[in-house]
Design a protein around this motif. Sequence first.
Motif, PDB file in Angstrom:
ATOM      1  N   PRO A 272       0.803  -1.233   0.000  1.00  0.00           N
ATOM      2  CA  PRO A 272       0.000   0.000   0.000  1.00  0.00           C
ATOM      3  C   PRO A 272       0.830   1.275   0.000  1.00  0.00           C
ATOM      4  N   LYS A 273       2.140   1.164   0.180  1.00  0.00           N
ATOM      5  CA  LYS A 273       2.986   2.357   0.164  1.00  0.00           C
ATOM      6  C   LYS A 273       3.211   2.883  -1.255  1.00  0.00           C
ATOM      7  N   TYR A 274       2.830   2.092  -2.255  1.00  0.00           N
ATOM      8  CA  TYR A 274       3.139   2.465  -3.633  1.00  0.00           C
ATOM      9  C   TYR A 274       1.887   2.541  -4.495  1.00  0.00           C
ATOM     10  N   GLN A 275       1.942   3.432  -5.476  1.00  0.00           N
ATOM     11  CA  GLN A 275       0.922   3.502  -6.515  1.00  0.00           C
ATOM     12  C   GLN A 275       1.523   3.001  -7.822  1.00  0.00           C
ATOM     13  N   VAL A 276       0.764   2.230  -8.548  1.00  0.00           N
ATOM     14  CA  VAL A 276       1.144   1.837  -9.899  1.00  0.00           C
ATOM     15  C   VAL A 276       0.190   2.560 -10.845  1.00  0.00           C
ATOM     16  N   ILE A 277       0.734   3.430 -11.669  1.00  0.00           N
ATOM     17  CA  ILE A 277      -0.066   4.248 -12.567  1.00  0.00           C
ATOM     18  C   ILE A 277       0.185   3.776 -13.988  1.00  0.00           C
ATOM     19  N   GLU A 278      -0.842   3.252 -14.647  1.00  0.00           N
ATOM     20  CA  GLU A 278      -0.687   2.717 -15.995  1.00  0.00           C
ATOM     21  C   GLU A 278      -1.250   3.687 -17.022  1.00  0.00           C
ATOM     22  N   GLY A 279      -0.577   3.761 -18.158  1.00  0.00           N
ATOM     23  CA  GLY A 279      -1.043   4.597 -19.257  1.00  0.00           C
ATOM     24  C   GLY A 279      -0.538   4.044 -20.565  1.00  0.00           C
ATOM     25  N   THR A 280      -0.863   4.727 -21.648  1.00  0.00           N
ATOM     26  CA  THR A 280      -0.436   4.263 -22.959  1.00  0.00           C
ATOM     27  C   THR A 280       0.785   5.039 -23.431  1.00  0.00           C
ATOM     28  N   THR A 281       1.515   4.446 -24.340  1.00  0.00           N
ATOM     29  CA  THR A 281       2.661   5.100 -24.961  1.00  0.00           C
ATOM     30  C   THR A 281       2.632   4.809 -26.452  1.00  0.00           C
ATOM     31  N   ASN A 282       3.199   5.687 -27.251  1.00  0.00           N
ATOM     32  CA  ASN A 282       3.239   5.425 -28.693  1.00  0.00           C
ATOM     33  C   ASN A 282       4.537   4.760 -29.118  1.00  0.00           C
ATOM     34  N   GLY A 283       5.270   4.210 -28.140  1.00  0.00           N
ATOM     35  CA  GLY A 283       6.461   3.437 -28.469  1.00  0.00           C
ATOM     36  C   GLY A 283       6.094   2.028 -28.902  1.00  0.00           C
ATOM     37  N   GLU A 284       6.837   1.505 -29.864  1.00  0.00           N
ATOM     38  CA  GLU A 284       6.553   0.152 -30.349  1.00  0.00           C
ATOM     39  C   GLU A 284       7.703  -0.794 -30.005  1.00  0.00           C
ATOM     40  N   VAL A 285       7.366  -2.031 -29.706  1.00  0.00           N
ATOM     41  CA  VAL A 285       8.352  -3.095 -29.554  1.00  0.00           C
ATOM     42  C   VAL A 285       8.184  -4.008 -30.769  1.00  0.00           C
ATOM     43  N   VAL A 286       9.256  -4.154 -31.553  1.00  0.00           N
ATOM     44  CA  VAL A 286       9.155  -4.833 -32.845  1.00  0.00           C
ATOM     45  C   VAL A 286      10.009  -6.089 -32.859  1.00  0.00           C
ATOM     46  N   LEU A 287       9.439  -7.194 -33.329  1.00  0.00           N
ATOM     47  CA  LEU A 287      10.181  -8.426 -33.602  1.00  0.00           C
ATOM     48  C   LEU A 287      10.419  -8.451 -35.101  1.00  0.00           C
ATOM     49  N   SER A 288      11.673  -8.296 -35.529  1.00  0.00           N
ATOM     50  CA  SER A 288      11.939  -8.123 -36.954  1.00  0.00           C
ATOM     51  C   SER A 288      12.833  -9.231 -37.507  1.00  0.00           C
ATOM     52  N   PHE A 289      12.846  -9.345 -38.836  1.00  0.00           N
ATOM     53  CA  PHE A 289      13.652 -10.331 -39.538  1.00  0.00           C
ATOM     54  C   PHE A 289      14.796  -9.644 -40.270  1.00  0.00           C
ATOM     55  N   ASN A 290      15.919 -10.370 -40.391  1.00  0.00           N
ATOM     56  CA  ASN A 290      17.013  -9.917 -41.254  1.00  0.00           C
ATOM     57  C   ASN A 290      16.799 -10.548 -42.624  1.00  0.00           C
ATOM     58  N   ASN A 291      16.095  -9.820 -43.483  1.00  0.00           N
ATOM     59  CA  ASN A 291      15.732 -10.420 -44.774  1.00  0.00           C
ATOM     60  C   ASN A 291      16.844 -10.338 -45.819  1.00  0.00           C
ATOM     61  N   SER A 292      18.063 -10.025 -45.359  1.00  0.00           N
ATOM     62  CA  SER A 292      19.197 -10.020 -46.294  1.00  0.00           C
ATOM     63  C   SER A 292      19.939 -11.348 -46.301  1.00  0.00           C
ATOM     64  N   ARG A 293      19.518 -12.257 -45.399  1.00  0.00           N
ATOM     65  CA  ARG A 293      20.200 -13.552 -45.299  1.00  0.00           C
ATOM     66  C   ARG A 293      19.203 -14.686 -45.480  1.00  0.00           C
ATOM     67  N   ALA A 294      19.634 -15.707 -46.218  1.00  0.00           N
ATOM     68  CA  ALA A 294      18.787 -16.887 -46.432  1.00  0.00           C
ATOM     69  C   ALA A 294      18.594 -17.620 -45.105  1.00  0.00           C
ATOM     70  N   PRO A 295      17.459 -18.250 -44.901  1.00  0.00           N
ATOM     71  CA  PRO A 295      16.333 -18.380 -45.839  1.00  0.00           C
ATOM     72  C   PRO A 295      15.335 -17.216 -45.765  1.00  0.00           C
ATOM     73  N   LEU A 296      15.666 -16.184 -44.948  1.00  0.00           N
ATOM     74  CA  LEU A 296      14.715 -15.094 -44.769  1.00  0.00           C
ATOM     75  C   LEU A 296      14.658 -14.161 -45.973  1.00  0.00           C
ATOM     76  N   THR A 297      15.486 -14.401 -46.957  1.00  0.00           N
ATOM     77  CA  THR A 297      15.375 -13.636 -48.200  1.00  0.00           C
ATOM     78  C   THR A 297      14.093 -14.012 -48.955  1.00  0.00           C
ATOM     79  N   ASP A 298      13.539 -15.160 -48.624  1.00  0.00           N
ATOM     80  CA  ASP A 298      12.314 -15.640 -49.263  1.00  0.00           C
ATOM     81  C   ASP A 298      11.108 -15.106 -48.498  1.00  0.00           C
ATOM     82  N   LYS A 299      10.317 -14.290 -49.146  1.00  0.00           N
ATOM     83  CA  LYS A 299       9.149 -13.685 -48.509  1.00  0.00           C
ATOM     84  C   LYS A 299       8.205 -14.744 -47.948  1.00  0.00           C
ATOM     85  N   ARG A 300       8.085 -15.871 -48.627  1.00  0.00           N
ATOM     86  CA  ARG A 300       7.182 -16.930 -48.174  1.00  0.00           C
ATOM     87  C   ARG A 300       7.643 -17.505 -46.830  1.00  0.00           C
TER      88      ARG A 300
END
Length: 342
Positions: A272-300
């Motif tokens: 009870p000594k603490y408050q947790v205040i939640e809100g939104t942010t416009n920051g994104e967390v992205v899971l991305s691919f390195n599409n310059s290396r096989a097999p990720l060069t293949d879109k499929r």
Amino acid sequence: MTRSARLATAGLALGSALALAACSAGSTANPSGSAASGATGAAAAGSDAVGIGLVLEPVSLDFTKKDGAAIPQALLGNVYQNLVTLDESGTIVPQLAKSWTVSPDRKTYTFSLVDNATFSNGAKFTAADAVFSINQVKTSWTVGVKKAMDVVASAEAVSPTELKVTLTRPSNSWLYAMTTRVGAMFSTTGVADLATKPIGTGPYTMGTWKRGDSITLNRNDSYWGTKAHFATATLKYFKDATALNNALLTGTIDIIGTVQAPDSLAQFTSNPKYQVIEGTTNGEVVLSFNNSRAPLTDKRVRQAIRQSIDHKTLLDTCWSGKGTLIGSMVPPPTRGTRTSRR
């Protein structure tokens, strides 16, 4: 779009981003209405100072030349202000501009400016400073976000309190961009040393910077608006999330700006000594691919991997469910901006 959580010793409230003027120690109840007890931070004890824990320390104070979120996190809204800003619901509202109108062809914005704002160097804020600030983005800034000002054809000071900005074409994003660092207002006589001596119209001025440790902001007693509650605000930087959490638990700081490890919230939500205040942010967390290396060069192949990922489970595992799956590189606040003209 992710959800962010902030922690504060009971009796503190934090507004959007790190706008310190929104901080107040005037309450002794937590959001659920139960009485708070044993708050340990300096601000909760009635001090005229507040300590805020953060992870990313700026490498410079000049966000016209250095990228990243750390500099505007510390300075925007505190030292620097904009013509317009975002309220807690994500609506664009006035700041140094009292109101604005948009021409029928949506290419000309006319701003009516406040007439009592001054910079911390004593210079009066006028439309000439706004013209200077907008043109500086186009001609002197070196960071990638400067492209948001490319759509501006001209900026004109019609009078000391009236600014006219003409765009090359209608834009759904320009006014929103003016709520970010791109829209920060600078003094024509106060840009000699932005890396160490920022000068703005905000409720705080730059105090001391102990590199590797903290930045202290001092209340601007000549501020044109409502004076800040705290005389000093110390932004304390920590190298890891555990040390950050421990600093709040031991009373070294009063607020954690953004919780770095959502699974650590339990130790605070159950106390009870603490408050947790939640809100939104416009920051994104992205899971991305390195599409310059096989097999990720293949879109499929990339499509197959994406389809095999359980995104909800990934969110629950990595962020304890504290987020929203947006299915896009563009967070909702920038897809279509809401405005409130006053």
